[in-house]
Design a protein around this motif. Structure first.
Motif, short mmCIF file in Angstrom:
data_model
loop_
_atom_site.label_atom_id
_atom_site.label_comp_id
_atom_site.label_asym_id
_atom_site.label_seq_id
_atom_site.Cartn_x
_atom_site.Cartn_y
_atom_site.Cartn_z
N ALA A 15 0.94 -1.33 -0.05
CA ALA A 15 0.17 0.03 -0.09
C ALA A 15 0.95 1.28 -0.01
CB ALA A 15 -0.84 0.05 1.39
N ALA A 16 2.08 1.25 0.64
CA ALA A 16 2.91 2.48 0.87
C ALA A 16 3.46 2.35 -0.61
CB ALA A 16 4.03 2.19 2.04
N ILE A 17 3.88 1.45 -1.20
CA ILE A 17 4.65 1.63 -2.45
C ILE A 17 3.63 2.10 -3.57
CG2 ILE A 17 5.46 0.32 -4.49
CD1 ILE A 17 6.82 -1.70 -1.99
N ALA A 18 2.27 1.66 -3.56
CA ALA A 18 1.51 2.11 -4.31
C ALA A 18 1.13 3.42 -4.36
CB ALA A 18 0.00 1.29 -4.29
N VAL A 38 9.67 17.72 -7.75
CA VAL A 38 9.24 17.60 -6.34
C VAL A 38 7.92 16.74 -6.44
CG1 VAL A 38 8.56 18.93 -4.29
CG2 VAL A 38 10.31 19.63 -5.80
N THR A 39 7.98 15.73 -5.64
CA THR A 39 6.54 15.12 -5.45
C THR A 39 6.09 15.26 -3.97
OG1 THR A 39 7.73 13.08 -4.91
CG2 THR A 39 7.29 13.30 -7.18
N LEU A 40 4.95 15.63 -3.81
CA LEU A 40 4.69 15.80 -2.54
C LEU A 40 4.38 14.67 -1.75
CD1 LEU A 40 2.17 18.42 -3.43
CD2 LEU A 40 4.43 18.91 -2.44
N PHE A 41 5.58 14.33 -0.79
CA PHE A 41 5.47 13.29 0.21
C PHE A 41 5.52 11.85 -0.33
CE2 PHE A 41 2.53 16.81 1.24
CZ PHE A 41 3.21 17.67 2.09
N SER A 42 5.85 11.67 -1.49
CA SER A 42 6.10 10.30 -2.00
C SER A 42 7.30 9.40 -1.37
CB SER A 42 6.56 10.23 -3.30
OG SER A 42 7.71 10.78 -3.77
N VAL A 49 7.79 2.50 5.78
CA VAL A 49 7.74 1.31 5.62
C VAL A 49 8.88 0.88 6.79
CG1 VAL A 49 8.29 -1.00 4.56
CG2 VAL A 49 6.92 0.68 3.40
N GLY A 50 10.11 1.40 6.44
CA GLY A 50 11.09 1.26 7.42
C GLY A 50 10.99 1.43 8.72
N ALA A 62 11.89 -0.45 -0.18
CA ALA A 62 12.45 0.79 -1.11
C ALA A 62 13.16 0.35 -2.28
CB ALA A 62 13.56 1.57 0.02
N VAL A 63 13.66 -0.76 -2.20
CA VAL A 63 14.46 -0.89 -3.61
C VAL A 63 13.46 -1.55 -4.38
CG1 VAL A 63 15.61 -2.97 -4.46
CG2 VAL A 63 16.70 -1.88 -2.55
N ALA A 64 12.22 -2.29 -4.06
CA ALA A 64 11.25 -2.53 -4.88
C ALA A 64 10.66 -1.25 -5.47
CB ALA A 64 10.01 -3.13 -4.24
N TYR A 65 10.55 0.03 -4.79
CA TYR A 65 10.14 1.02 -5.19
C TYR A 65 10.76 1.63 -6.15
CZ TYR A 65 8.38 6.01 -5.29
OH TYR A 65 7.97 7.34 -5.89
#
Length: 184
Positions: A15-18, A38-42, A49-50, A62-65
């Motif tokens: 969900a966090a990655i999506a 600048v992406t707002l809060f991505s 997750v960490g 994070a690597v998957a993202y």
């Protein structure tokens, strides 16, 4: 010893990655001429997750993202950038997991994750700009170009996020989400 709830970790991480992916594609300020925006809060979504699950799960998500960012919109001039700008740079956001149990862990982890991402992009930018301006050893222009370019989009988002995290209601809400995520 109790078995960790891997299904819950997977669902919350996905969900966090999506959410981070949607934000990075839909809700972003105009891109800079050579990439970066600048992406707002991505970055916050990935650092969460960490913060929730620790270093191993944070790095994995994070690597998957980072790989997903490469798939959805790569910008590569030099082959080393594939590794540096995607799995390593975005993967550094997982360093937030180093502070998952620390006081003010989300803020500390976010700062470390963003700085890690910045360093990876700096190295990649140095390779990129050096390809146009000269050699590694003697080219201060490449160093400054990489420094200023990467600061121009990473730090504004970091500052906006740190302002957001300073709002008590936001912190309280994110603490509630962490309790749901870890089941505490």
């Amino acid at each position: 010893m109790s078995k960790p709830n891997t299904t819950k970790k997977l669902v919350f991480s996905a969900a966090a990655i999506a959410l981070a992916t949607v934000i990075s594609v839909v809700i972003k300020l105009p891109s800079l001429p050579n990439g970066g925006s600048v992406t707002l809060f991505s970055m916050l979504c990935i650092c969460l997750v960490g913060y929730w699950y620790g270093l191993k799960t944070g790095l994995t998500a994070a690597v998957a993202y980072g790989i997903l960012q490469f798939i959805t919109g790569p910008y590569v001039v030099h082959p080393a950038q594939v590794l540096l700008d995607y799995p390593l740079a975005f993967g550094a956001l997982g360093l937030s997991g180093l502070f998952s149990n620390a006081k003010n862990g989300l803020v500390k982890g976010y700062i470390v994750g963003v700085l890690g991402r910045y360093v990876m992009h700096m190295i990649s930018g140095l390779i990129f700009y050096t390809a146009y301006t000269g050699d590694f050893a003697g080219n201060a222009a490449a160093i400054w170009a990489s420094t200023l370019y990467n600061m121009s989009y990473i730090f504004p988002e970091a500052i906006l996020t740190l302002i957001l995290l300073a709002i008590p209601a936001v912190r309280k809400g994110l603490d509630s989400v962490k309790r749901m995520a870890v089941g505490a």
